[in-house]
Scaffold this motif. Structure first.
Motif, PDB file in Angstrom:
ATOM      1  N   LEU A  87       0.849  -1.200   0.000  1.00 46.93           N
ATOM      2  CA  LEU A  87       0.000   0.000   0.000  1.00 46.93           C
ATOM      3  C   LEU A  87       0.884   1.251   0.000  1.00 46.93           C
ATOM      4  O   LEU A  87       1.687   1.435   0.902  1.00 46.93           O
ATOM      5  CB  LEU A  87      -0.894  -0.018   1.236  1.00 46.93           C
ATOM      6  N   PRO A  88       0.733   2.104  -1.016  1.00 44.83           N
ATOM      7  CA  PRO A  88       1.602   3.282  -1.092  1.00 44.83           C
ATOM      8  C   PRO A  88       1.485   4.175   0.147  1.00 44.83           C
ATOM      9  O   PRO A  88       0.391   4.372   0.668  1.00 44.83           O
ATOM     10  CB  PRO A  88       1.105   4.030  -2.336  1.00 44.83           C
ATOM     11  N   LEU A  89       2.628   4.677   0.560  1.00 39.28           N
ATOM     12  CA  LEU A  89       2.722   5.626   1.686  1.00 39.28           C
ATOM     13  C   LEU A  89       2.097   5.064   2.975  1.00 39.28           C
ATOM     14  O   LEU A  89       1.539   5.806   3.772  1.00 39.28           O
ATOM     15  CB  LEU A  89       2.043   6.959   1.340  1.00 39.28           C
ATOM     16  N   ARG A 110      12.684  -1.798  -4.254  1.00 36.29           N
ATOM     17  CA  ARG A 110      12.061  -1.184  -3.085  1.00 36.29           C
ATOM     18  C   ARG A 110      10.617  -1.658  -2.956  1.00 36.29           C
ATOM     19  O   ARG A 110      10.007  -2.098  -3.944  1.00 36.29           O
ATOM     20  CB  ARG A 110      12.104   0.337  -3.192  1.00 36.29           C
ATOM     21  N   GLN A 112       6.629  -1.471  -2.745  1.00 35.59           N
ATOM     22  CA  GLN A 112       5.725  -0.603  -3.512  1.00 35.59           C
ATOM     23  C   GLN A 112       5.197   0.546  -2.649  1.00 35.59           C
ATOM     24  O   GLN A 112       4.764   1.570  -3.162  1.00 35.59           O
ATOM     25  CB  GLN A 112       4.550  -1.429  -4.048  1.00 35.59           C
ATOM     26  N   TRP A 115       6.309   3.954  -3.256  1.00 30.59           N
ATOM     27  CA  TRP A 115       5.633   4.518  -4.435  1.00 30.59           C
ATOM     28  C   TRP A 115       6.513   5.528  -5.155  1.00 30.59           C
ATOM     29  O   TRP A 115       7.616   5.177  -5.576  1.00 30.59           O
ATOM     30  CB  TRP A 115       4.271   5.111  -4.037  1.00 30.59           C
ATOM     31  N   ASP A 116       6.062   6.783  -5.261  1.00 33.51           N
ATOM     32  CA  ASP A 116       6.838   7.720  -6.079  1.00 33.51           C
ATOM     33  C   ASP A 116       7.755   8.602  -5.245  1.00 33.51           C
ATOM     34  O   ASP A 116       8.338   9.547  -5.728  1.00 33.51           O
ATOM     35  CB  ASP A 116       5.879   8.599  -6.895  1.00 33.51           C
ATOM     36  N   GLY A 117       7.839   8.270  -3.913  1.00 33.20           N
ATOM     37  CA  GLY A 117       8.653   9.114  -3.037  1.00 33.20           C
ATOM     38  C   GLY A 117      10.125   8.730  -3.095  1.00 33.20           C
ATOM     39  O   GLY A 117      10.481   7.706  -3.665  1.00 33.20           O
ATOM     40  N   PRO A 118      10.995   9.560  -2.489  1.00 34.31           N
ATOM     41  CA  PRO A 118      12.417   9.224  -2.415  1.00 34.31           C
ATOM     42  C   PRO A 118      12.641   8.137  -1.363  1.00 34.31           C
ATOM     43  O   PRO A 118      11.797   7.946  -0.489  1.00 34.31           O
ATOM     44  CB  PRO A 118      13.066  10.541  -1.997  1.00 34.31           C
ATOM     45  N   PRO A 144       8.400   9.175   2.988  1.00 34.99           N
ATOM     46  CA  PRO A 144       7.782   9.719   1.777  1.00 34.99           C
ATOM     47  C   PRO A 144       6.431  10.388   2.050  1.00 34.99           C
ATOM     48  O   PRO A 144       5.947  11.159   1.227  1.00 34.99           O
ATOM     49  CB  PRO A 144       7.613   8.488   0.883  1.00 34.99           C
ATOM     50  N   ASN A 145       5.826  10.064   3.176  1.00 25.82           N
ATOM     51  CA  ASN A 145       4.554  10.718   3.504  1.00 25.82           C
ATOM     52  C   ASN A 145       4.757  11.762   4.602  1.00 25.82           C
ATOM     53  O   ASN A 145       3.839  12.101   5.330  1.00 25.82           O
ATOM     54  CB  ASN A 145       3.531   9.656   3.949  1.00 25.82           C
TER      55      ASN A 145
ATOM     56  N   ALA B  31       5.387   1.297  -9.564  1.00 31.04           N
ATOM     57  CA  ALA B  31       5.934   2.327  -8.676  1.00 31.04           C
ATOM     58  C   ALA B  31       7.078   3.065  -9.357  1.00 31.04           C
ATOM     59  O   ALA B  31       7.205   4.281  -9.245  1.00 31.04           O
ATOM     60  CB  ALA B  31       6.423   1.703  -7.375  1.00 31.04           C
ATOM     61  N   ALA B  34       5.728   5.491 -11.782  1.00 26.08           N
ATOM     62  CA  ALA B  34       5.176   6.641 -11.064  1.00 26.08           C
ATOM     63  C   ALA B  34       6.296   7.582 -10.625  1.00 26.08           C
ATOM     64  O   ALA B  34       6.189   8.797 -10.754  1.00 26.08           O
ATOM     65  CB  ALA B  34       4.384   6.176  -9.846  1.00 26.08           C
ATOM     66  N   ARG B  35       7.389   6.974 -10.157  1.00 23.72           N
ATOM     67  CA  ARG B  35       8.500   7.807  -9.682  1.00 23.72           C
ATOM     68  C   ARG B  35       9.101   8.590 -10.840  1.00 23.72           C
ATOM     69  O   ARG B  35       9.377   9.784 -10.715  1.00 23.72           O
ATOM     70  CB  ARG B  35       9.564   6.929  -9.025  1.00 23.72           C
ATOM     71  N   ARG B  38       6.851  11.367 -11.756  1.00 23.71           N
ATOM     72  CA  ARG B  38       6.905  12.474 -10.793  1.00 23.71           C
ATOM     73  C   ARG B  38       8.183  13.279 -10.966  1.00 23.71           C
ATOM     74  O   ARG B  38       8.159  14.500 -10.943  1.00 23.71           O
ATOM     75  CB  ARG B  38       6.820  11.957  -9.359  1.00 23.71           C
ATOM     76  N   LEU B  46       2.276  11.545  -4.740  1.00 24.47           N
ATOM     77  CA  LEU B  46       1.037  10.945  -4.227  1.00 24.47           C
ATOM     78  C   LEU B  46       0.616  11.569  -2.895  1.00 24.47           C
ATOM     79  O   LEU B  46      -0.557  11.795  -2.648  1.00 24.47           O
ATOM     80  CB  LEU B  46       1.223   9.427  -4.068  1.00 24.47           C
ATOM     81  N   LYS B  47       1.628  11.880  -2.034  1.00 23.66           N
ATOM     82  CA  LYS B  47       1.271  12.434  -0.715  1.00 23.66           C
ATOM     83  C   LYS B  47       0.539  13.768  -0.844  1.00 23.66           C
ATOM     84  O   LYS B  47      -0.366  14.067  -0.073  1.00 23.66           O
ATOM     85  CB  LYS B  47       2.514  12.599   0.167  1.00 23.66           C
ATOM     86  N   ARG B  51      -3.234  14.248   0.726  1.00 22.78           N
ATOM     87  CA  ARG B  51      -3.435  15.149   1.878  1.00 22.78           C
ATOM     88  C   ARG B  51      -4.763  15.903   1.843  1.00 22.78           C
ATOM     89  O   ARG B  51      -5.506  15.882   2.828  1.00 22.78           O
ATOM     90  CB  ARG B  51      -2.252  16.107   1.988  1.00 22.78           C
ATOM     91  N   MET B  61      -6.973   5.561   3.384  1.00 18.48           N
ATOM     92  CA  MET B  61      -6.999   4.801   2.147  1.00 18.48           C
ATOM     93  C   MET B  61      -7.310   3.355   2.480  1.00 18.48           C
ATOM     94  O   MET B  61      -6.723   2.775   3.380  1.00 18.48           O
ATOM     95  CB  MET B  61      -5.626   4.925   1.458  1.00 18.48           C
ATOM     96  N   PHE B  64      -5.343   0.732  -2.594  1.00 17.50           N
ATOM     97  CA  PHE B  64      -4.743   1.535  -3.650  1.00 17.50           C
ATOM     98  C   PHE B  64      -4.936   0.762  -4.947  1.00 17.50           C
ATOM     99  O   PHE B  64      -4.312  -0.278  -5.145  1.00 17.50           O
ATOM    100  CB  PHE B  64      -3.256   1.739  -3.346  1.00 17.50           C
TER     101      PHE B  64
END
Lengths: 465, 103
Positions: A87-89, A110, A112, A115-118, A144-145, B31, B34-35, B38, B46-47, B51, B61, B64
């Motif tokens: 589940l992302p974040l 990594r 999932q 997700w799209d975070g560092p 990432p969140n 993922a 998506a990265r 972004r 996504l965050k 938010r 959530m 997803f």
């Protein structure tokens, strides 16, 4: 040096000192206890979190297939299966990172959930892990969140591969931190309540413990004011020794007064007898007889005066004396009404019952007797005795007559010792000064003024109760 | 499926995206996709998309569903449990965070 002589340095009471000490101690215990327990809880929860991260780190390498040329492949089925990693974040993350020559991060696998975070891996933590291969290093970072993460990192080396691979697992620590904060709040509330209750109980206990002393103080004040003879209240066992000693002191004080009164009485007898003998012997009519007669008379009057003074003084020192005015005045009035019946003088007393003055009955009788008798001698037909409450608990007793009265300068002279106001009236002229002396010794005074009845008004002022 | 960590010199072998059969949707992005999107600025993180939804609907959530391409536009499909306990599905424009549809 008495406390009163030390300005600007108030003495702290015992109870206040004890209470302040208890407050300070409670603060130390509450604050220290909350800090210590919260820290212990936080450490413990972080340790549990780290154990979870460790178990993730252990499972990660199981998913790695190492190829002969040093390349690494991951097998999907063997990756950690926790749904939170997909589940992302979600707050749970893992990663496997290839390290390059300059220790920078290369390719990675990594979860999932990132997700799209560092990647949530600070460079310095990675370096620490690389410096100690095989050992897990822990640190904190932002995820990432934007959540606070606890991160575990371990460096592993793979056969045929020059550079190590970093295994990383991270978990949201907001929940555990939140728990610690909640615990801190609960602890603080509970301990503050406990401490507050204890302090309240202590305060009430102190108040109750000190109340008997207030009672003793009030009773002593009542003894001084003549409303009470002894400390005979129901005192707690801790205060009883004090009250017993005070009672002994009161008793010995009374004994001393009685003894001195006895001495004074003995002295009176010792002097009066020789004087009476001298007086009786001087019956002739020579000039010597005359001199002796006059001088013994004067000596007797003086002895009487000073003995009365001494007796009154001894009595006025005694604690706890009080006399009701009305009965004394009424008794004297009956006597004087009989004595002066022939002259048609009527003595009336208008004094309410239950009015007391702080003086021995004997002394009050002496004073009132003197003044009422004087009033009867000078009155035309009426003598009135009345009483009025004054300020500060003083009591004014008025003796009025309807005689001729006195001129103002004569009034002043009258209270001086030994002045005869009228040579024709019987007596030695010592009556008024005795009254003045006795009232003075009992904290009062004597005043002469014009009476509403037209004659003289004599007023004795004494401490009432 | 298999993903590979290459040696430093070789780098990474591109990973084939997981094909999720989503009736009306095209394939979902991984993922990594998506990265990359972004990083190229094509979509918001996504965050930053979640938010406002969190503050508006509360809750969290539930599932997803994924990031999809729909008529050339990238959309996030997310199952959500609201503050009142309603189960809803959001379709959100990944480029600007606008909610396209709630069902």
């Amino acid at each position: 040096m008495s406390p009163a002589e030390r300005p600007g340095k108030p003495r702290l009471s015992l109870s206040r000192r004890l209470f302040l000490g208890a407050i300070v101690w409670s603060l130390i215990v509450v604050v220290g206890g909350v800090i210590a327990m919260t820290a212990a809880y936080r450490t413990q929860t972080v340790r549990i979190l780290q154990q979870e991260l460790d178990s993730t780190l252990v499972t990660l390498p199981r998913a790695l297939e190492i190829l002969p040329d040093g390349r690494v492949v991951d097998i999907e089925e063997r990756l950690p299966s926790d749904s939170r990693f997909t589940l992302p974040l979600s707050g749970r993350y893992w990663a496997m990172i290839a390290i390059q020559d300059d220790r920078s991060f290369g390719a990675d696998i990594r979860s999932q959930s990132v997700w799209d975070g560092p990647l949530p891996l600070p460079q310095d933590l990675a370096s620490r892990a690389l410096d100690a291969p095989g050992q897990t290093q822990y640190g904190n970072t932002r995820g990432p969140n934007d959540e606070e993460l606890r991160v575990a990192v371990r460096s592993i080396t793979v056969p045929n591969r020059e550079h190590p691979i970093l295994l990383m697992a991270a978990a949201d620590r907001d929940v555990t931190d939140e728990g610690a904060n909640q615990l801190r709040l609960i602890l603080l509330t509970a301990m503050a309540t406990l401490a507050g209750g204890t302090l309240l109980a202590l305060w009430i206990g102190l108040r109750m413990a000190l109340r008997p002393f207030d009672r003793v103080q009030n009773h002593i004040a009542e003894i001084r004011e003549g409303q009470r003879a002894r400390l005979d209240g129901d005192y707690p066992i801790e205060v009883q020794p004090l009250t017993d000693e005070l009672n002994k002191l009161l008793d010995s004080n009374r004994k001393i007064v009685e003894r001195s009164q006895t001495h004074v009485g003995n002295l009176a007898h010792a002097l009066k007898t020789p004087l009476a003998v001298l007086r009786n012997e001087a019956t002739g009519d020579t000039s010597l007889d005359d001199v002796v007669r006059r001088q013994t008379e004067s000596m007797r009057a003086n002895v009487d005066h000073y003995l009365k003074r001494a007796q009154a003084a001894a009595r006025s020192e005694a604690l706890g004396v009080r006399t009701e005015i009305a009965p004394v005045a009424a008794g004297l009035a009956r006597l004087l009404n009989r004595l002066f019946e022939a002259r048609g003088i009527e003595v009336t007393v208008e004094i309410a019952a239950d009015r007391y003055v702080r003086i021995e009955q004997q002394d009050l009788e002496e004073m009132l007797g003197n003044l009422m008798e004087n009033a009867c001698k000078w009155a035309h037909s009426r003598v009135e005795v009345s009483c009025k409450r004054g300020q500060n608990g003083l009591m004014h007793i008025h003796i009025d007559d309807d005689g001729k009265g006195l001129a103002p300068e004569a009034r002043e002279a009258a209270v001086k010792r030994g002045v005869r106001l009228d040579e024709t009236a019987p007596g030695t002229g010592l009556g008024l000064s005795i009254v003045a002396d006795i009232s003075e010794m009992n904290g009062g005074n004597l005043e002469l003024a014009e009476s509403p009845l037209g004659g003289l008004r004599a007023t004795i002022t004494l401490r009432g109760r | 499926m298999k993903r590979i960590i290459f040696s430093i010199c070789l780098g990474v072998i591109a990973l084939s995206p997981t094909a999720l059969a989503q009736g009306q949707w095209s394939n979902s992005f991984t993922a990594d996709d998506a990265r990359n999107a972004r990083e190229r600025g094509e979509i918001l993180p996504l965050k930053d998309i979640l938010r406002p939804i969190e503050s508006r609907y509360g809750g969290e959530m539930r599932r997803f569903v994924g990031l999809f391409d729909r008529n050339g536009r990238k959309v996030y499909v997310i199952d959500w449990t609201t503050r009142q306990g309603e189960l809803v599905q959001f379709t959100i424009n990944a480029q600007n965070g606008q909610i396209i549809s709630v069902s």
